[in-house]
Motif scaffolding. Structure first.
Motif, mmCIF file in Angstrom:
data_model
loop_
_atom_site.group_PDB
_atom_site.id
_atom_site.type_symbol
_atom_site.label_atom_id
_atom_site.label_comp_id
_atom_site.label_asym_id
_atom_site.label_seq_id
_atom_site.Cartn_x
_atom_site.Cartn_y
_atom_site.Cartn_z
ATOM 1 N N GLU A 123 20.117 -3.606 -9.165
ATOM 2 C CA GLU A 123 21.043 -3.295 -8.078
ATOM 3 C C GLU A 123 20.831 -1.879 -7.562
ATOM 4 O OE1 GLU A 123 25.866 -3.259 -7.234
ATOM 5 O OE2 GLU A 123 25.090 -4.043 -9.130
ATOM 6 N N ARG A 179 27.646 -4.237 4.416
ATOM 7 C CA ARG A 179 27.907 -3.037 3.624
ATOM 8 C C ARG A 179 27.679 -1.818 4.503
ATOM 9 N NH1 ARG A 179 25.027 -2.335 -2.043
ATOM 10 N NH2 ARG A 179 26.677 -3.808 -2.567
ATOM 11 N N TYR A 190 22.453 -12.823 -3.105
ATOM 12 C CA TYR A 190 22.764 -14.065 -2.387
ATOM 13 C C TYR A 190 23.248 -15.115 -3.385
ATOM 14 C CZ TYR A 190 20.475 -12.065 1.705
ATOM 15 O OH TYR A 190 20.133 -11.259 2.771
ATOM 16 N N SER A 230 28.089 -11.249 4.599
ATOM 17 C CA SER A 230 28.353 -10.032 3.837
ATOM 18 C C SER A 230 27.755 -8.832 4.559
ATOM 19 C CB SER A 230 27.730 -10.121 2.443
ATOM 20 O OG SER A 230 28.286 -11.197 1.721
ATOM 21 N N HIS A 242 21.690 -6.554 -2.225
ATOM 22 C CA HIS A 242 22.632 -7.660 -2.032
ATOM 23 C C HIS A 242 22.216 -8.834 -2.909
ATOM 24 C CE1 HIS A 242 25.554 -10.259 -0.163
ATOM 25 N NE2 HIS A 242 24.613 -11.113 0.231
ATOM 26 N N TYR A 257 23.708 -8.747 5.836
ATOM 27 C CA TYR A 257 22.763 -9.508 5.014
ATOM 28 C C TYR A 257 22.558 -10.944 5.500
ATOM 29 C CZ TYR A 257 23.412 -5.444 2.066
ATOM 30 O OH TYR A 257 23.474 -4.154 1.610
#
Length: 198
Positions: free
Chosen positions: A137, A118, A144, A116, A142, A112
């Motif tokens: 979500e 994933r 921020y 971060s 994500h 991201y």
């Protein structure tokens, strides 16, 4: 396999000593998951064994990262990301013979741009395609936490198969990856203002 297990696999398993294994680098092809070159070939395959390193050069840069809101995000509110990737079949020369190589997306590592990441087995989707309300979500969204000009990208991990002429598809041990070009995400603070009706 859980997302944490998948993340650990992507972080730890790289093929080839001394090769770059930075999955966050732009336009990088990374053969992943070590294989034993002495492993016997698949029955019906040519005498020489085809390795993941042999087919990695066939993988074109075809995946596209999408985001909503497009190009920006609000601090503290989910920004949704997904990748458009499909199985790819490419023709070329393999071990001196005309062959087809087929790549199938298996895993995704979203970066991201703020430190971060994933790892997931899903490519994600737009809020509309997932049947969700905007700014909610998702498995690939994500949040921020600070204002910044970020660059997001995703690494797609593919399994590979090959065939000669019209022969059967033969699975290649290991995997290969390609990273999308970075997409700008301007992270802003949402401000509201009260106005008096005219």
């Amino acid at each position: 396999m859980t997302d944490d297990e998948l993340q650990a696999l992507l972080d730890a398993a790289c093929y080839g000593a001394g090769q770059s294994c930075d999955l966050r680098a732009t336009n990088l092809l990374n053969p992943l998951i070590p294989i034993d070159p002495a492993q016997p070939g698949t029955p019906g395959a040519p005498a020489a064994t085809v390795t993941i390193a042999d087919v990695a050069r066939f993988l074109p840069a075809t995946a596209t990262l999408r985001a909503e809101p497009d190009g920006w995000a609000v601090i503290g509110v989910p920004a949704n990301f997904w990748v458009e990737s499909t199985p790819i079949t490419v023709s070329g020369e393999l071990l001196g013979n005309t062959a087809q190589v087929r790549f199938t997306p298996r895993a995704y590592r979203f970066d991201y741009g703020d430190g971060s990441t994933r790892a997931t087995s899903t490519a994600g989707g737009s809020w509309a395609s997932l049947g969700q309300e905007e700014l909610t979500e998702t498995r690939t969204s994500h949040v921020y936490r600070s204002r910044a000009d970020r660059r997001a990208a995703v690494t797609v991990v593919y399994s590979a198969e090959y065939r000669f002429a019209d022969g059967p598809w033969i699975t290649v041990a290991g995997a290969v990856s390609g990273t999308t070009p970075p997409q700008r995400v301007l992270v802003v603070v949402e401000r509201t203002a009260l106005t008096t009706p005219a």
